[in-house]
Design an enzyme around this catalytic site. Sequence first.
Site, mmCIF file in Angstrom:
data_model
loop_
_atom_site.group_PDB
_atom_site.id
_atom_site.type_symbol
_atom_site.label_atom_id
_atom_site.label_comp_id
_atom_site.label_asym_id
_atom_site.label_seq_id
_atom_site.Cartn_x
_atom_site.Cartn_y
_atom_site.Cartn_z
ATOM 1 N N GLU A 172 30.441 31.498 -26.190
ATOM 2 C CA GLU A 172 29.440 31.562 -25.576
ATOM 3 C C GLU A 172 28.879 32.852 -25.211
ATOM 4 O O GLU A 172 29.560 33.856 -24.854
ATOM 5 C CB GLU A 172 29.778 30.729 -24.609
ATOM 6 N N GLY A 203 37.916 21.671 -16.232
ATOM 7 C CA GLY A 203 36.795 21.044 -17.100
ATOM 8 C C GLY A 203 35.724 21.752 -17.172
ATOM 9 O O GLY A 203 35.008 22.432 -16.217
ATOM 10 N N ASP A 204 35.414 22.341 -18.459
ATOM 11 C CA ASP A 204 34.423 23.517 -18.514
ATOM 12 C C ASP A 204 33.651 23.483 -19.799
ATOM 13 O O ASP A 204 33.119 24.330 -20.304
ATOM 14 C CB ASP A 204 35.084 24.733 -18.253
#
Lengths: 349, 349
Positions: B65, B235-236
């Site tokens: 990313e 949670g990503d």
Amino acid sequence: MPPLPSELAYVPFVSVQHMMNLVHHLGIETVLRALADEIEADFKRWEMFDKTPRVASHSEVGVIELMPTSDGEMYGFKYVNGHPKNTREGLQTVTAFGLLADVNTGYPKLLSEMTLLTALRTAATSAMAARHLAPKDASTMAMIGNGAQSEFQCLAFKAICGIDTVRLYDTDPAATAKAARNLVGHGLDVIPCTSAEDCIEGAQMITTCTADKQNATILTDNMIGPGVHINAIGGDCPGKTELHRDILMRSSIFVEYPEQTWVEGEIQQLDRTHPITELWQVIAGHATGRTSPTQITLFDSVGFAIEDFSALRYVEGAIKGTEFFTMLDMLADPDDPRDLFGMLQRSTA
Amino acid sequence: MPPLPSELAYVPFVSVQHMMNLVHHLGIETVLRALADEIEADFKRWEMFDKTPRVASHSEVGVIELMPTSDGEMYGFKYVNGHPKNTREGLQTVTAFGLLADVNTGYPKLLSEMTLLTALRTAATSAMAARHLAPKDASTMAMIGNGAQSEFQCLAFKAICGIDTVRLYDTDPAATAKAARNLVGHGLDVIPCTSAEDCIEGAQMITTCTADKQNATILTDNMIGPGVHINAIGGDCPGKTELHRDILMRSSIFVEYPEQTWVEGEIQQLDRTHPITELWQVIAGHATGRTSPTQITLFDSVGFAIEDFSALRYVEGAIKGTEFFTMLDMLADPDDPRDLFGMLQRSTA
């Protein structure tokens, strides 16, 4: 002393000086030819790449962009800015650097300067496109706009398309003089010109590369005769074009990545229903390039992430076994990957 | 010898070793507090930033990313990967580096490792959010998931929220033992636990930070009593959550950037009409945080570009006058900006 980080923690880094040394070591025309071949090979497998328009952050004075892509095995991106007003402050309009990473691990594998490399890959892409689109016997190129990119264009068209003559023009005569001086000894007949009209005289190929962030008309319709190939590389952001719309209406237009070119290229001036051809389709044999000696072909080039990817891949290979890089301690690499904190703590010594 | 490049050609680079030295020089709790203040100040002026969801390149085994943002004066981005399977191969799940640049010129001003810095800023952000959301007298935190991020979280909650006790649990007892060992001597009572149920006993704050790329249920509804603050940071990415949906239904939910959290956070499990609050609104005084001692507050954190921007700005300031950086020859800087080719040519010597 803490233990030295393992090999995994290091990323090869090619500085500006390394890049210059590499180019001199191999010879600039060899590098341009190799880049053109690498880019052409990647255009041929265009469909394998993740493609996305660049991620731009605009301000009143310029733009900063990230250009990512991936072929599924390697991931690459380039950071590049475009600040036309920089020149007046003694700074580069464009500076850039890039990165390659391994898709399988996400670990960076190469960090490289890309100001020089972008100049080289842009020129190689232009000449590679001309190899597919220009008249076969083209020997003279008009180079309009004699800024930082111009000499690279001239040498790429010599190395890749076999031209022997370049005609130079810039609104600033000092830029033309600079380019002419730099091109001495490179095996080209160099003819400085005093107007755009004079410059295009007898040229089968015309490259426009001017840097104003505004709609300009470097070429008007009456200047363009049949059979010419136009390589328009100066228009590369919204509101920045170089050609009169009438020229576009008479040309067969080839682009890199339509989604991006409609926003940034010469074809900003056209309706989105206007026919255009993706260059990769020509290279892969899915579309025709030049079909007649009187056809006007136009490569409306704004630059695309895949070209940077190809260039970084080339550099990654070319530096192997050379001294033209250093290793950067850029990645944390604890013995136990879950023990980042322990690595930090043990480094106190 | 070619002339040395000018100062403009160089970019300060903070390596992993430099970052470790900087943290030791200043003290980790000082760094965490300073980062929390810097991030909080930037959240307060949230509306000044260019915000965009991260630009993700997904593969079967992970994601790479780019996270850009700008406040109009400076531009920053982070490169970060997420490869849960890396741990099994002796590699980091997450590695990262980041860059700051001057919006006015587009010139890079700082290149920094961000594997350690991301661990520090993530912990500082969590604790900063808890400062606004957790019960005022919280003294014990349950830390579920004792991987690379866990010790940073524990120390940030000590330095910023004033906790004195951490209860550790991981499905792998070796991870808990590692975290407990690393936390010795940092002024915390550290209690290793053998189940999640045991771990949350008596904790006013619960941090979940587990790394599986799948919908997991680390916490079930019956485990969460009134008044607790949950800091969910594991949670990503799409498909990766840690909390049972029923917990979300009973909680007041606070997020960084909704556009991103709806896709990557715990609230993936909810309908988009479900009420959520942007954390910056609480910090800026436009929204309320905790309103009662029995309220369950949930910071559904996935990380956002502004936190990296704040962290890079902090490092940029902190290294001034120190030895904790080197200068990288990363930008081409010809005497005449239009004469890039001449610079290359003259470097032959």
